[in-house]
Design an enzyme around this catalytic site. Structure first.
Site, PDB file in Angstrom:
ATOM      1  N   GLU A 283      40.493  32.227  44.148  1.00 42.68           N
ATOM      2  CA  GLU A 283      41.335  31.590  43.129  1.00 42.68           C
ATOM      3  C   GLU A 283      41.291  30.073  43.250  1.00 42.68           C
ATOM      4  OE1 GLU A 283      43.644  33.031  40.499  1.00 42.68           O
ATOM      5  OE2 GLU A 283      43.007  31.006  40.047  1.00 42.68           O
ATOM      6  N   ASP A 287      39.829  27.432  40.491  1.00 42.27           N
ATOM      7  CA  ASP A 287      40.698  26.430  39.863  1.00 42.27           C
ATOM      8  C   ASP A 287      40.152  25.018  40.056  1.00 42.27           C
ATOM      9  OD1 ASP A 287      42.202  28.652  39.350  1.00 42.27           O
ATOM     10  OD2 ASP A 287      43.802  28.193  40.781  1.00 42.27           O
ATOM     11  N   SER A 484      43.312  33.381  34.942  1.00 43.65           N
ATOM     12  CA  SER A 484      43.114  32.363  35.982  1.00 43.65           C
ATOM     13  C   SER A 484      41.988  31.409  35.635  1.00 43.65           C
ATOM     14  CB  SER A 484      42.726  33.036  37.298  1.00 43.65           C
ATOM     15  OG  SER A 484      43.855  33.423  38.013  1.00 43.65           O
TER      16      SER A 484
END
Ligand SMILES: *[C@@H]1O[C@H](CO)[C@@H](O)[C@H](O)[C@H]1NC(C)=O
Ligand SMILES: *[C@@H]1O[C@H](CO)[C@@H](O)[C@H](O)[C@H]1NC(C)=O
Ligand SMILES: *[C@@H]1O[C@H](CO)[C@@H](O)[C@H](O)[C@H]1NC(C)=O
Ligand SMILES: *[C@@H]1O[C@H](CO)[C@@H](O)[C@H](O)[C@H]1NC(C)=O
Length: 565
Positions: A283, A287, A484
């Site tokens: 994640e 990002d 996400s």
């Protein structure tokens, strides 16, 4: 429950000749233990509890009015974001409230620490026996059957009647920790890491999406931003670490013109960002790679929230906002790809957190969150009868980002079926979206009726590509899916528009929604696909706003023009 405790504490007061006998009033109570938890015994009397006390803010409505005034295009004070002190004026408790609560704390022998910049949150550390006494509570050990997770909670608590209107609530008390803590919203963890043929530089296919693909899809320029004050914050939670070496590998491959770009680190609650490859988080890497790699040249800060969170069940969600509110120059954009089920957070807490987003928005920060990956069934796919809204997407003072997927390499987009969307049960429909939401609801007639709250705040607000984004983790390439992916991409487009605004001496966009809903033509409207869940087909994407893809995906040139740059 006018309890034995009350009687006992009254006797106790008499015996020790305390100045006044207390008249207590139940502040919060729950009827039953939440599903999955059982009471497994009393809490040890000497066990220390860290409780936070929220004081009543002096003018929360004034804050919201001020937020809309600076965020609504056409308003006389549009763009005139508030200073730290101006926000704190609305949020700080009145002198009367502080004095009343402090006098009481002193009377019961407690020292409180102020833990929010405006002084609306206090923290006290007290043994269970003392907490039971002063709050007429019954703190006990509750165990979550399936996970073994334990929490010391009470089914109700009271505060002195004289503190009503001064002391808002105490936390954590009746609010139980979510058995499934905040999670990254990535629906397929990572595909094809081992031995994957690395996609060509400008690849844009239904099986691999790269920065170049996204730039051509939305018309996002590759020209480097110039304004060093225009920062983009990326939240990191639950020991998800962002790896610089992986970012370098990613940029060398997909954005060689950004070779050497880095991100800066901020930490709170004992947060860290160790750099060994094996600790790189999927994640966090996603990002960072899709902010640094899309928001060309915008300074990106990775904000790593550690496990020593101070906000009870919220796992740092409130701490990070208070941390940023305490800065004189918070980031212009904050993107977060973590979320929860709305129902796992109590109303008082959800309200308090949503108010914190309003504070940061009033300061000029655009707050974006991934909408969730379970379609209408919540943050992650699950069985359900009624639709499960996600948190914080139900809060009207942030921007919720849903996901699309490619139907062709030439840029056709359809809704991603996992894209969470729907209607909050806690927050009412805000006026900026009222007309498009009511048109959508009329258009679907009785479909899904009874499964969602038609008077709730509707989400997502917008969408961006969320399938098959190519990333690098621990040196290997692979693809990921999820909202996400979408939040960092949308956040990057906004950060580039802010760069142009700041370069012209203008304010950044701040709280986005009034601006976004005033410019529906600045989006690629997504009109096909749906977000099934709870044994239904979910909602359908449609012309105009819909609860799968919101207003649509960014048309960069049109958004930039709408922003006046
Ligand atoms: C509260 O603080 C005062 C002064 O800092 C100290 O004297 C007192 O012992 C503290 N009381 C408790 C209960 O910790
Ligand atoms: C705010 O920041 C200052 C330092 O700039 C620090 O001393 C203070 O403790 C912080 N306050 C809160 C509530 O975090
Ligand atoms: C939402 O709640 C359900 C039921 O309590 C649970 O199965 C699911 O994992 C939760 N999802 C998240 C993201 O916490
Ligand atoms: C539906 O939403 C409204 C507006 O936020 C709220 O007041 C109401 O309690 C919600 N209904 C349910 C059943 O949650």
């Amino acid at each position: 429950m006018v309890s034995k405790l009350l009687v006992l504490s009254a006797l106790f007061s008499l015996a020790f000749a305390k100045p006044t006998a207390r008249s207590m009033k139940v502040r919060e109570a729950r009827e039953s233990v939440p599903g999955g938890y059982v009471r497994t015994g009393p809490a040890p009397a000497d066990k220390e509890l860290k409780l936070r006390i929220a004081l009543v803010q002096n003018n929360p409505d004034g804050l919201i009015d001020a937020l809309y005034a600076v965020s609504t295009p056409g308003s006389a004070s549009y763009g005139e974001h508030l200073s730290k002190e101006e926000v704190e004026k609305f949020v700080a408790p009145t002198a009367q409230s502080s004095e009343a609560v402090n006098a009481w704390l002193e009377q019961v022998g407690l020292n409180a620490t102020t833990v929010s910049p405006a002084g609306d949150w206090l923290s006290v550390t007290i043994p269970v026996s003392k907490a039971n006494e002063i709050f007429d509570a019954d703190f006990a050990v509750y165990t979550h059957f399936a996970t073994g997770k334990q929490a010391i909670r009470t089914m109700s608590y009271s505060i002195p009647a004289s503190l009503e209107g001064h002391l808002d609530f105490v936390h954590p008390t009746i609010s139980f920790p979510s058995p499934n803590p905040i999670r990254p919203v990535i629906s397929t963890p990572l595909g094809g890491l081992e031995g994957r043929a690395i996609e060509p530089l400008a690849s844009c296919s239904t099986s691999a999406v790269t920065p170049a693909c996204i730039e051509s899809l939305y018309g996002i320029p590759t020209t480097k931003a110039t304004q060093s004050s225009n920062t983009l914050g990326v939240s990191g939670f639950i020991d998800q670490f962002a790896n610089q070496a992986d970012l370098t590998t990613f940029l060398n491959r997909f954005r060689p013109d950004l070779k050497g770009e880095t991100f800066t680190l901020q930490t709170l609650d004992g947060g860290q960002n160790p750099q060994s490859g094996s600790q790189a988080g999927v994640e966090a890497n996603l990002d960072i790679q899709y902010t640094v790699g899309i928001a060309s040249g915008v300074p990106v800060t990775f904000i790593s929230v550690g496990d020593n969170f101070q906000d009870g069940d919220l796992e740092g969600f409130l701490d990070i906002i208070n941390f940023l509110l305490n800065e004189s120059n918070p980031p212009h954009v904050l993107t977060t790809s973590y979320g929860d089920n709305e129902s796992d957070i109590s109303r008082s807490l959800a309200n308090n957190l949503c108010n914190a987003y309003a504070q940061l928005g009033a300061r000029g920060t655009s707050i974006l969150f991934a909408s969730g990956d379970g379609g209408v069934s919540g943050g992650q796919s699950q069985s359900c009868t009624k639709f499960v809204p996600t948190f914080p997407s139900g809060c009207p003072f942030m921007t919720s980002v849903g996901a699309t997927q490619l139907t062709s390499s030439s840029g056709g987009e359809t809704a991603a079926s996992f894209s969470s969307g729907g209607f909050s049960n806690y927050f009412a429909t805000p006026s900026y979206q009222a007309s498009v939401v009511s048109s959508y609801i009329s258009s679907i007639g009785s479909t899904n009726s009874g499964k969602y709250n038609a008077s709730g705040r509707a989400f997502p607000d917008v969408a961006a590509i969320g399938t098959n984004l190519e990333i690098v983790v621990d040196g290997s390439f692979g693809t990921v899916d999820g909202t996400s992916c979408s939040s960092p991409v949308f956040a990057s487009a906004i950060a580039l528009i802010n760069d142009a605004l700041v370069a012209q001496g203008k304010s950044p966009l701040g709280f986005l929604n009034p601006f976004l809903y005033a410019n529906p033509g600045a989006f690629n409207d997504i009109t096909s696909g749906s977000n099934p869940g709870c044994n239904t087909n979910g909602f359908k994407a449609a012309k105009g706003w819909d609860p799968v893809t919101g207003l649509g995906t960014p048309n960069f040139a049109a958004l930039k023009a709408a922003a006046g740059v």
